[in-house]
Design an enzyme around this catalytic site. Structure first.
Site, PDB file in Angstrom:
ATOM      1  N   SER A 282      -9.620   1.490   2.705  1.00  0.00           N
ATOM      2  CA  SER A 282      -8.792   2.254   1.804  1.00  0.00           C
ATOM      3  C   SER A 282      -7.687   1.436   1.138  1.00  0.00           C
ATOM      4  O   SER A 282      -7.069   1.921   0.199  1.00  0.00           O
ATOM      5  CB  SER A 282      -8.143   3.415   2.565  1.00  0.00           C
TER       6      SER A 282
ATOM      7  N   SER B  47      -9.820  -0.821   6.882  1.00  0.00           N
ATOM      8  CA  SER B  47      -9.285  -0.701   5.523  1.00  0.00           C
ATOM      9  C   SER B  47      -8.616  -1.931   4.955  1.00  0.00           C
ATOM     10  O   SER B  47      -8.329  -1.969   3.765  1.00  0.00           O
ATOM     11  CB  SER B  47      -8.291   0.452   5.470  1.00  0.00           C
TER      12      SER B  47
ATOM     13  N   LYS C 151       0.861  -1.183   0.000  1.00  0.00           N
ATOM     14  CA  LYS C 151       0.000   0.000   0.000  1.00  0.00           C
ATOM     15  C   LYS C 151       0.898   1.234   0.000  1.00  0.00           C
ATOM     16  O   LYS C 151       1.908   1.267   0.731  1.00  0.00           O
ATOM     17  CB  LYS C 151      -0.902  -0.037   1.242  1.00  0.00           C
TER      18      LYS C 151
END
Ligand code: GLN
Length: 438
Positions: free
Chosen positions: A116, A140, A39
């Protein structure tokens, strides 16, 4: 920008999904045991760490996050940095400077990946890598895992180092692992589950639960407060079937009540936005980040901070309001809710909490409940709903924020539309073992 990755997945599809936003140059030719995606809010030295933001579009970290260091020491190979909601704020990976990512599971209309860490879930679902790292502040890792039908594990707060992870809300931020199988989740967790003196919130070795010994039969709690009207029939059905299956295998299923689950969402958004406003104040375009050019201080600052997206700006405003005297004692109240919630969770478990000293009298080893209300919406549906009212984008987090507020180890299992298993704080091995049963 997207290099063709050596995974056999055609470039056309990789472009269409918009998952890898910065690819990594292969560092060694040696065959790597596992390939992973990162990420883009986790620092990788000498490469871009953008946080999905124009603000950090060209930012290169001088060092690797501890978690990256540990993986690279194993000889694992990164395929690159993957898309996310800007600074981790969102539930769909639609709030990125690089545009939304598309869920690879759905072939027809473009569906959201969840957020996310949507890029991390999509990269695993699309077979671009063996596993990925995400971060989970309020769900997330677990929501995108459910939407992309992979495993998504958020360990106990403090078990994986946050050194080199860009802070969103530091009392909640947790690095998580996504993979298509639970063996890989466990293998990776074993490597990154280490005390780190660079992270002041890293759980000391003396407190870490090292026991891998598990009971033969588990007591599984069903928190009744998660049985909300918004759950679709398919999700309810899958939840019931999973519980029946566990019973048929000799485990015991008991209803439990954790009343403060109902107050979790407002408490979460009060705490997370307050911490975010404070953490994001460093992006002024002076020391680093997007610069609004030369001019008087106020104009330069305003132009620089205007590079932040709408959702991030909204949260900074909300957070600064909460932290101001005008709001009264919202922040304090939200933290009281958080403490009560942690106590209530503690009371349903049979194992002792290593940080709380109040007694727990419960009998559960783990809790089982859905990860999402239903299947992912299409990108158009999601954007229309959030345009109508931004709070619509927050509602899905009802199922995931309680475990974040209490710091509990929780894993989404890709059974049906996604079920979560939570265990007592620091009993990560139990959460993983129960997930394996499913
Ligand atoms: N959707 C939640 C939020 O926007 C959770 C995000 C996260 O876990 N990073 O705050």
């Amino acid at each position: 920008m997207i290099r063709r990755l050596s995974t056999g997945v055609p470039r056309r599809l990789q472009d269409q999904w918009n998952v890898v936003i910065h690819s990594t140059k292969t560092k060694s030719q040696s065959p790597s045991p596992l390939m992973y995606a990162v990420k883009d809010n986790i620092a990788t030295g000498g490469e871009t760490t953008s946080c999905g933001s124009q603000m950090l579009d060209n930012y290169q970290s001088p060092f690797d996050a501890t978690v990256i260091d540990l993986l690279n020491k194993e000889g694992f190979q990164s395929i690159g940095k993957v898309n996310l909601d800007e600074f981790g704020m969102g539930s769909a990976t639609t709030n990125s400077w690089y545009g939304p990512s598309v869920n690879p599971v759905y072939q027809d209309e473009p569906h959201v990946c969840g957020g996310s860490s949507g890029g991390s879930a999509a990269a695993v679902a699309a077979n671009l890598c063996d596993f990925s790292l995400g971060t989970d502040t309020g769900g997330s890792v677990r929501l995108p895992a459910a939407y992309c039908r992979v495993y998504g594990f958020k360990p106990s707060y403090g078990r994986i180092s946050r050194w080199g992870v860009v802070a969103y809300a530091q009392t909640l931020d947790t690095v998580g692992i996504m993979a298509r199988d639970i063996d890989t989740v466990e293998r990776v967790f074993d490597i990154v589950d280490k005390y780190d003196e660079s992270d002041p919130t890293s759980l000391p070795n003396t407190l870490r639960d090292q026991s891998v010994e598990q009971p033969k039969n588990y007591v599984i709690g069903v928190p009744l407060e998660f049985n909300v009207d918004e759950l679709c029939t398919e999700v309810k059905q899958e939840w019931i079937e999973a519980l029946e299956y566990l019973e048929s295998q000799g485990h015991k299923v008991v209803p439990v009540s954790v009343p403060s689950i109902k107050s979790s969402l407002p408490a979460y958004y009060t705490i997370a936005t307050a911490e975010a406003a404070s953490n994001l104040s460093r992006y002024d375009g002076v020391r680093y980040g997007f610069s609004g050019g030369v001019g008087d201080f106020a104009t330069t600052l305003q132009r620089s901070r205007d590079s932040l997206g709408d959702e991030v700006q909204r949260r900074i405003i909300l957070g600064n309001y909460t932290l101001s005297s005008a709001s009264g004692d919202h922040y304090k109240k939200a933290n009281e809710v958080r403490r009560t919630l942690a106590d209530q969770f503690n009371r349903v478990f049979s194992k002792k909490h290593c940080l709380l000293d109040n007694d727990n009298c419960g009998r559960c080893d783990a809790l089982l409940y859905p990860a999402a209300f239903g299947p992912p919406p299409t990108i158009n549906e999601f954007e229309a709903e959030t345009r109508e009212n931004f709070v619509n984008g927050y509602v899905n987090d009802i199922m995931t924020v309680p475990a974040s507020l209490a710091g509990l180890p929780t894993i989404t299992v890709p059974r049906g539309l996604g079920l979560q298993v939570s265990a007592q704080y620091n009993c990560d091995a139990t959460a993983l073992a129960v997930a394996r049963l499913l």
